[in-house]
Design an enzyme around this catalytic site. Structure first.
Site, short mmCIF file in Angstrom:
data_model
loop_
_atom_site.label_atom_id
_atom_site.label_comp_id
_atom_site.label_asym_id
_atom_site.label_seq_id
_atom_site.Cartn_x
_atom_site.Cartn_y
_atom_site.Cartn_z
N SER A 1 43.82 -8.19 -27.64
CA SER A 1 43.09 -7.10 -26.96
C SER A 1 41.72 -6.87 -27.58
CB SER A 1 43.93 -5.81 -26.96
OG SER A 1 44.45 -5.51 -28.23
N MET B 1 -3.92 -1.81 9.19
CA MET B 1 -4.38 -2.11 10.55
C MET B 1 -5.89 -2.41 10.56
SD MET B 1 -1.96 -2.25 12.79
CE MET B 1 -2.82 -2.15 14.37
N ASP B 2 -6.61 -1.84 9.58
CA ASP B 2 -8.06 -2.10 9.51
C ASP B 2 -8.33 -3.59 9.30
OD1 ASP B 2 -6.74 -1.41 7.04
OD2 ASP B 2 -8.68 -1.62 6.02
N SER C 1 43.46 -13.69 -33.26
CA SER C 1 44.59 -14.62 -33.26
C SER C 1 44.81 -15.11 -34.69
CB SER C 1 44.28 -15.80 -32.33
OG SER C 1 45.34 -16.71 -32.35
N GLY D 1 47.99 -11.90 -38.06
CA GLY D 1 49.28 -11.45 -38.59
C GLY D 1 49.92 -10.36 -37.76
N LYS D 2 49.40 -10.12 -36.58
CA LYS D 2 49.91 -9.04 -35.73
C LYS D 2 51.41 -9.19 -35.44
CE LYS D 2 47.31 -9.98 -32.20
NZ LYS D 2 46.57 -11.12 -32.78
N GLY E 1 0.81 -1.22 0.00
CA GLY E 1 0.00 0.00 0.00
C GLY E 1 0.83 1.27 0.00
#
Lengths: 333, 634
Positions: B535, B160-161, B463, B466-467, B29
């Site tokens: 990377s 509470m009612d 991978s 050719g890096k 509520g």
């Protein structure tokens, strides 16, 4: 300003005399001590902090200036935020060409008085297409002359952040709006792609083409705004104060006959009534309320017992449920 | 103007603002309570009520005359789904106080929203259904409030009612709550029996609970003494913006976030250790003698000591921490998991562009029980305790001591989304003096001795692209031209410096971080550093880019289609990956984020490595990094 204003100074329509605008002496005699109650001091400081964040982190900010009371408060806050420097950005008014004449003169006087650069942008394409609030309807008029015009102006000048005066208490969909509201390319607001805002740590980052709308007075209520205007002596458009004005009844609202461009329907006869405005927009879309509140003090007192919301006078909202959220998604504030 | 009489009417001079959060799930509520506040305190207007009555027919809970919850459920989509999915802010006001209520959803999947709402709240209203008592969700809400630094809690025992307003139900549940909450660090806990639907004990005392002698909820909210959290704390002034309207004025604009400062006070900038005195406290409304917590002012100093945005001004006797490593609680707010080791942006105070990484996860916290759970990462809505390292030292306090200077947000460097929020617990490695003592011999001098400009030439690609082949050729050619170079290769680094790292996303990030730091040291020693790493993630490459100055990071994208790499497969790795022997292999079952704007883009199909290496040299020459002739002949 270099745009062709429609000439509405001719014609012999009954109208009230332009109200003399009383300049407050804020630049001459500054208050010696702070008289603001704490809740307003807190809101003021919070807004100043937000404005400084924008100026520190954005390349080219601008303040959307709608000439209304919220804009007046924002402008006042901006003067405080950067004092003793001048306000370090321009004001941008998106002019639909249907603003009240008193708004336009107030705008020009304000910019001149404060020495701030004012950019007025009109959607020329909309003018050429004959878009107007009376024949085109409020939805189309707002879309073309406000939303599209705003996007045009932001793109044209390359602004990367734009201050807006929207408040969270104004309307339900705004209660969830961020203070820094992120807009992706094309100024799109995506409610699901808004950044969480914790503490006062705003994420100001964006890439080129993305922009930010910044709502510096998000947490102010309408009553806060008026109390602040009163205590700080901030000039506002005289239309907010009651006086005798020519109006007609239309769609359950009192529409002011500001000039001859408002075509009267056969059974409409302008009446001279004591009225004022709670919000100001395009005059054919802004309903006046009957009121005797002729001074700022009266206005604040009237706010205390008001039973209708400020947006009740605006025809844009009643068009469709959740219309505010829809216009926001499309890029309106 | 006769404002005095008017002020009587609208506010008292001491009127202040209370910001609170309501916590509870839909069924408790909560929205009804807020709607009731707005309605009974006359913060909503007749036209809004009419719209509400219309909406009730369309969306409302059947049977209710007016569904107050509709007043506060904002967005179309949410209304259609019947749930609150964001934080909404509501406002109402009495002559003594104005109130800002953050209304947030209570379900576990909305922990981030609740944390957002709690971050600016001074008090929490925690709703408990009198029929259900203290539930798991009650504990979760209380825990988050405690973590976010809320020290005042009021338990609103709702419905509470439905339990005939019985005192023993109230006493039992309140007893349960107080027992549970005793170790959450709240300074005050109040409890009030209410019925949001019928308005019992909300705005007025209810006759249905004549056994209850405490205040109604509004009276409580109006009168609770929220001792200014910030007034008694040490002075902190994060500088937002340097105000320089002319040569004669240099002011530091910001908000006093805690403590106070007066003209003549001695100050220090902890990050640089430099001191001065406050000359003026400037505001539009005139200079001040003293500025206190909450004041937005502009401070000028007696000496020019090189202060900028992000610096914090403090008093020499009460210094904040300065460190580049700290431990913190982090709430993860993004759909994408946190990646330990990855570079993120951090915003700490007005230090809005710090970058750093989450170096280690200590544990995750079960928000329902507070238990610590072993974890390697955080997912959306999870909270964990982490170690964080920033590239440059940050100035901060522990969050427990100061909410404004102990909090931060985490930003994704690629999307700019806010992905996390954190609360600092303690520094891990104090930078007692200054972190970086400027070296008397710099990169420039060391490079100049070698007649060259230092830089990183970073080869990235799949991978087998050719890096390494091209990087080796570039290295040899530069060496032949008498340039001082060094070659860093992914495989070689993994045999030594990074031998303890695997191929998970976070280990890959750590591998690159280590390589980047080594490369940076070599740049500082004046070398041309040639790096060859798969990377795969843009964020990691950008992290290395950020380590060195502008123009010193040359990204070389070795662009070879995956099909060609698989065909070449020089190390037999693709075969292994396909057979499942190698897990998470880039291009197979782990992503490769191609650079969007590399300095050099090499398309290798049908190209000779020799030609590609020359292309790299030409590009380096065009950028002024090398002189395109053989230097030995000069």
């Amino acid at each position: 300003m270099s745009y062709g204003k429609l000439d509405h100074r001719n014609g012999d329509l009954p109208r009230s005399e332009p109200q003399m605008f009383t300049m407050h002496a804020q630049n001459i005699a500054k208050p010696q001590s702070r008289t603001l109650p704490r809740h307003l001091r807190r809101l003021e400081a919070e807004s100043i902090e937000i404005m400084r964040e924008v100026v520190a982190d954005f390349r080219k900010p601008v303040m959307l200036y709608s000439i209304g009371k919220d804009s007046s408060v924002m402008l006042h806050l901006a003067q405080k935020a950067f004092y003793p420097a001048k306000v370090p950005f321009s004001l941008l008014h998106v002019d639909t060409t249907w603003k009240f004449r008193e708004m336009i003169s107030f705008r020009d006087e304000t910019a001149q008085r404060l020495g701030i650069n004012l950019i007025v942008h009109v959607n020329r394409d909309g003018i050429e297409r004959g878009i107007n609030p009376i024949d085109s309807g409020s939805t189309l008029h707002t879309q073309v002359m406000k939303t599209d015009a705003l996007k045009q102006a932001l793109d044209l000048y390359g602004f990367d952040a734009a201050f807006g005066g929207a408040r969270r208490d104004e309307e339900k969909s705004r209660a969830k709006e961020r203070i820094f509201s992120f807009r992706s390319h094309g100024h799109v607001w995506d409610p699901r792609n808004q950044r969480p805002e914790l503490w006062n740590l705003f994420n100001t980052r964006s890439w080129k083409g993305e922009t930010m709308r910044v709502f510096a007075i998000s947490n102010w209520t309408e009553l806060d705004v008026w109390e602040y205007i009163m205590l700080e002596n901030i000039p506002v458009v005289p239309l907010y104060f009651a006086k005798k004005r020519w109006v007609v009844h239309r769609n359950g609202a009192l529409i002011m006959v500001d000039d001859e461009r408002l075509p009267l329907v056969s059974n409409e006869t302008p009446e001279l009534k004591m009225v004022r405005f709670r919000t100001l927009g395009c005059y054919p879309l802004s309903g006046a309320i009957e009121s005797d509140a002729a001074t700022i003090k009266d206005v604040v007192a009237e706010m205390q017992v008001a039973t209708l919301s400020e947006r009740q006078g605006r025809l844009i909202d009643s068009d469709e449920v959740a219309s505010m959220e829809k216009t926001k998604r499309e890029g309106y504030f | 103007m006769d404002t005095d009489a008017l002020r009587e009417l609208t506010f008292t001079d001491s009127k202040d603002q209370l910001r609170f959060i309501t916590c509870g799930s839909m069924d408790d509520g909560k929205s009804t309570l807020i709607g009731r506040f707005l309605h009974d305190s006359k913060a909503i207007y007749e036209d809004q009520l009419q719209a509400l009555a219309r909406d009730t027919v369309k969306h409302g809970t059947p049977g209710d005359a007016i569904d107050f919850a509709l007043l506060v459920d904002g967005l179309e989509a949410e209304r259609d789904q019947g749930i609150t999915i964001d934080v909404a802010y509501r406002f109402f006001s009495t002559p003594r106080r104005s109130f800002m209520a953050a209304d947030t959803p209570g379900h576990e999947q909305y922990t981030r929203n609740m944390a957002t709402g709690a971050s600016n709240a001074q008090l929490a209203v925690i709703l408990i259904d009198a029929r259900k008592g203290v539930l798991v969700q009650t504990k979760r809400h209380s825990y988050i409030c405690s973590l976010l630094g809320i020290r005042h809690v009021v338990v609103a025992l709702n419905k509470m009612d439905l339990v005939e307003y019985r005192k023993e139900v109230f006493d039992r549940i309140v007893g349960d709550y107080v027992k549970f909450a005793s170790n959450l660090g709240f300074t005050s806990i109040a409890a009030i029996p209410i019925s949001a639907r019928h308005g019992d004990n909300i705005i007025n005392r209810s006759r249905n609970t004549d056994w209850f002698h405490g205040p109604c909820l509004l009276d409580y909210l109006e009168s609770i003494d929220i001792q200014s959290e910030t007034a008694g704390l040490p002075f902190r002034f994060p500088v937002q913006w340097v105000n320089r309207p002319n040569m004669d004025f240099r002011g530091y604009a910001g908000t006093v976030v805690s403590g106070s400062i007066a003209v003549g006070d001695e100050i220090v900038v902890p990050a640089s250790g430099r001191n001065s005195r406050v000359k003026q406290i400037v505001t539009y409304d005139g200079d001040l003698v003293r500025a206190e917590a909450g004041d937005a002012v502009t401070i000028t100093l007696a000496d020019e000591i090189g202060i900028g945005r992000g610096d914090v001004i403090a008093k020499p006797t009460e210094r904040p921490e300065v460190a580049d490593q700290f431990a913190a609680h982090v709430i993860w707010m993004d759909q994408e998991d946190m990646v330990p080791g990855r570079s993120y942006g951090f915003r700490i105070g007005t230090q809005s562009s710090a970058s750093g990484s989450i170096t280690a996860m200590k544990y995750r916290i079960d928000v329902n029980t507070g238990a610590h759970v072993a974890a390697r990462t955080l997912r959306l809505n999870e909270i964990g305790f982490c170690k964080i390292a920033t590239l440059l030292p940050a100035t901060f306090d522990a969050y427990e001591a100061n909410r404004r200077t102990g909090s931060f947000i985490v930003i994704d460097g690629e999307t700019n989304r806010t992905v996390g929020a954190g609360m600092i617990a303690f520094p891990l490695r104090r930078a007692v003096n200054m972190a970086w003592r400027p070296l008397s011999l710099g990169k420039k001098e060391r490079a100049a001795l070698k007649h060259q400009r230092a830089c990183i030439i970073w080869f990235t690609g799949l991978s087998g692209a050719g890096k390494s082949t091209i990087a080796n050729l570039v290295d040899q050619k530069l060496f032949a031209m008498s340039y001082h170079t060094m070659l860093l290769d992914g495989d070689n680094l993994r045999h030594g410096l990074n031998r303890d790292l695997g191929l998970t996303e976070s280990d890959r990030a750590e591998n690159i971080r280590g390589a980047g730091q080594v490369a940076k040291l070599m740049v500082d020693s004046g070398l041309l550093v040639i790096c060859s790493f798969i990377s795969p993630y843009k964020a990691e490459r950008d992290m290395v880019r950020d380590l060195v100055s502008d123009g010193e990071f040359i990204e070389v994208f070795v662009d070879t289609p995956i099909g060609e790499c698989v065909r070449r497969d020089p190390k037999g790795r693709y075969a292994k990956a396909k057979s499942g022997m190698v897990k998470t292999f880039t291009g197979v079952d782990a992503p490769y984020e191609a650079p969007s704007a590399p300095e050099i883009h090499l398309t290798t199909l049908n190209q000779q490595p020799e030609r590609l290496a020359d292309t790299v040299l030409n590009c380096l020459a065009a950028r002024g990094i090398i002189v395109p002739t053989n230097r030995t002949e000069n």
